[in-house]
Write a protein that holds these residues in place. Sequence first.
Motif, PDB file in Angstrom:
ATOM      1  N   ARG A  98      15.307  12.411 -13.547  1.00 34.12           N
ATOM      2  CA  ARG A  98      16.171  13.279 -14.428  1.00 34.12           C
ATOM      3  C   ARG A  98      16.439  12.347 -15.595  1.00 34.12           C
ATOM      4  O   ARG A  98      17.193  11.001 -15.574  1.00 34.12           O
ATOM      5  N   LEU A  99      16.376  12.884 -16.948  1.00 37.87           N
ATOM      6  CA  LEU A  99      17.023  12.003 -17.922  1.00 37.87           C
ATOM      7  C   LEU A  99      18.155  12.880 -18.286  1.00 37.87           C
ATOM      8  O   LEU A  99      18.269  13.795 -19.285  1.00 37.87           O
ATOM      9  N   ASP A 100      19.257  12.100 -18.052  1.00 37.17           N
ATOM     10  CA  ASP A 100      20.619  12.748 -18.594  1.00 37.17           C
ATOM     11  C   ASP A 100      21.072  12.234 -19.803  1.00 37.17           C
ATOM     12  O   ASP A 100      22.199  11.488 -19.956  1.00 37.17           O
ATOM     13  N   VAL A 101      20.417  12.520 -20.764  1.00 39.62           N
ATOM     14  CA  VAL A 101      20.840  12.203 -22.243  1.00 39.62           C
ATOM     15  C   VAL A 101      20.514  13.263 -23.063  1.00 39.62           C
ATOM     16  O   VAL A 101      19.610  14.029 -22.688  1.00 39.62           O
ATOM     17  N   PRO A 102      21.129  13.400 -24.258  1.00 42.64           N
ATOM     18  CA  PRO A 102      20.719  14.519 -25.060  1.00 42.64           C
ATOM     19  C   PRO A 102      19.264  14.599 -25.776  1.00 42.64           C
ATOM     20  O   PRO A 102      19.017  15.825 -26.047  1.00 42.64           O
ATOM     21  N   GLU A 103      18.733  13.467 -25.687  1.00 44.88           N
ATOM     22  CA  GLU A 103      17.415  13.654 -26.518  1.00 44.88           C
ATOM     23  C   GLU A 103      16.494  12.894 -25.844  1.00 44.88           C
ATOM     24  O   GLU A 103      16.091  11.723 -26.199  1.00 44.88           O
ATOM     25  N   PRO A 104      16.037  13.493 -24.608  1.00 49.22           N
ATOM     26  CA  PRO A 104      14.986  12.835 -23.719  1.00 49.22           C
ATOM     27  C   PRO A 104      13.770  12.552 -24.165  1.00 49.22           C
ATOM     28  O   PRO A 104      13.280  11.413 -23.755  1.00 49.22           O
ATOM     29  N   GLU A 105      13.473  13.027 -25.311  1.00 51.96           N
ATOM     30  CA  GLU A 105      12.001  12.804 -25.842  1.00 51.96           C
ATOM     31  C   GLU A 105      11.931  11.659 -26.611  1.00 51.96           C
ATOM     32  O   GLU A 105      11.056  11.089 -26.908  1.00 51.96           O
ATOM     33  N   THR A 106      13.167  11.061 -26.856  1.00 50.36           N
ATOM     34  CA  THR A 106      13.280   9.861 -27.780  1.00 50.36           C
ATOM     35  C   THR A 106      13.239   8.463 -26.723  1.00 50.36           C
ATOM     36  O   THR A 106      13.248   7.336 -27.245  1.00 50.36           O
ATOM     37  N   LEU A 107      13.183   8.806 -25.330  1.00 54.24           N
ATOM     38  CA  LEU A 107      13.133   7.676 -24.491  1.00 54.24           C
ATOM     39  C   LEU A 107      11.864   6.700 -24.569  1.00 54.24           C
ATOM     40  O   LEU A 107      10.818   7.376 -24.414  1.00 54.24           O
ATOM     41  N   GLY A 108      11.859   5.443 -24.988  1.00 52.44           N
ATOM     42  CA  GLY A 108      11.087   4.605 -25.069  1.00 52.44           C
ATOM     43  C   GLY A 108      10.297   4.442 -23.702  1.00 52.44           C
ATOM     44  O   GLY A 108      10.785   4.274 -22.698  1.00 52.44           O
ATOM     45  N   ALA A 109       8.965   4.387 -23.663  1.00 55.09           N
ATOM     46  CA  ALA A 109       8.001   4.233 -22.437  1.00 55.09           C
ATOM     47  C   ALA A 109       8.358   3.167 -21.557  1.00 55.09           C
ATOM     48  O   ALA A 109       8.678   3.378 -20.401  1.00 55.09           O
ATOM     49  N   ASP A 110       8.571   2.015 -22.367  1.00 61.82           N
ATOM     50  CA  ASP A 110       9.122   0.929 -21.405  1.00 61.82           C
ATOM     51  C   ASP A 110      10.279   0.956 -20.759  1.00 61.82           C
ATOM     52  O   ASP A 110      10.347   0.568 -19.627  1.00 61.82           O
ATOM     53  N   ARG A 111      11.433   1.562 -21.451  1.00 63.65           N
ATOM     54  CA  ARG A 111      12.530   1.682 -20.845  1.00 63.65           C
ATOM     55  C   ARG A 111      12.595   2.683 -19.553  1.00 63.65           C
ATOM     56  O   ARG A 111      13.168   2.466 -18.699  1.00 63.65           O
ATOM     57  N   GLY A 112      11.751   3.834 -19.670  1.00 68.86           N
ATOM     58  CA  GLY A 112      11.542   4.685 -18.459  1.00 68.86           C
ATOM     59  C   GLY A 112      11.033   4.102 -17.639  1.00 68.86           C
ATOM     60  O   GLY A 112      11.187   4.204 -16.419  1.00 68.86           O
ATOM     61  N   LEU A 113       9.752   3.441 -17.865  1.00 71.18           N
ATOM     62  CA  LEU A 113       9.075   2.658 -16.624  1.00 71.18           C
ATOM     63  C   LEU A 113       9.886   1.476 -15.957  1.00 71.18           C
ATOM     64  O   LEU A 113       9.664   1.577 -14.834  1.00 71.18           O
ATOM     65  N   ASN A 114      10.691   0.792 -16.742  1.00 69.49           N
ATOM     66  CA  ASN A 114      11.724  -0.206 -16.448  1.00 69.49           C
ATOM     67  C   ASN A 114      12.682   0.604 -15.174  1.00 69.49           C
ATOM     68  O   ASN A 114      12.988  -0.003 -13.898  1.00 69.49           O
TER      69      ASN A 114
END
Length: 257
Positions: A98-114
């Motif tokens: 779950r991406l508990d942020v208002p703009e989940p589409e802006t999450l950088g791939a490296d940060r999500g992977l980490n």
Amino acid sequence: MLLAIDAGNTNIVFALCGEGEIRARWRIATEARRTADEYAVWLKQLLELEEIAFADVDAVIIGTVVPRALHNLSTLARRYFKVEPLVAGQGEAAWPMRLDVPEPETLGADRGLNVLAAHAGHEGDIVVVDFGTATTFDICDYTGAYKGGVIAPGINLSLDALTGKTAQLPKIAIEKPENDSVIGKTTQDQMLVGVYWGYVAMIEGLIERARKEIGRPVTVIGTGGLATLFPEGLFDAVEPDLTIRGLMLLHKEATKR
């Protein structure tokens, strides 16, 4: 065998993965205009050193924060490895947490992977500090949900700005000072103190504020090439391959769906 590609702003890492382990990894400077054919010529020689042929790679997953590089990396996968690549955060490789942020589409791939890899390897709430072109702090809670983070200028970026905007300050390499003194004697010593201990103070301060805000025990993980430079005890663990591990986990998750 899986080829995991982590395309960052400064470097692209290609990692050859099999049976849950990283068999080999190679790094090349990020150049968005580099063609699929150029990647293939470079990779072919490196794979041959591992006695691996293109045909032995049956899956490719790409995580990128450089949109312009995605087309050529995807073409590499299709033309030379004969597979349709997965792209972190997209389609079949959509984020499983779950991406508990208002703009989940802006999450950088490296940060999500980490965050994905950190949660898989540790219990409880986690702060990941990644030393890349930018220094990022990413927080996930005990359920694995991404809660947000911090973006600060990277160490080398700050150093380049300092020397690029001053006439008399020399270029220096970032390294751990010889002692713990924060009073530099020479110009170079003072610059190194400012960058190194300045970043230590920033990291300690932001982690402490995050702990208070979270209100539960927190595990702090350092990753990225410069993480090993910092004092023992600043992080609970240093995991240089965290992003690649995230790509491996995301590929495994995507192929189960």
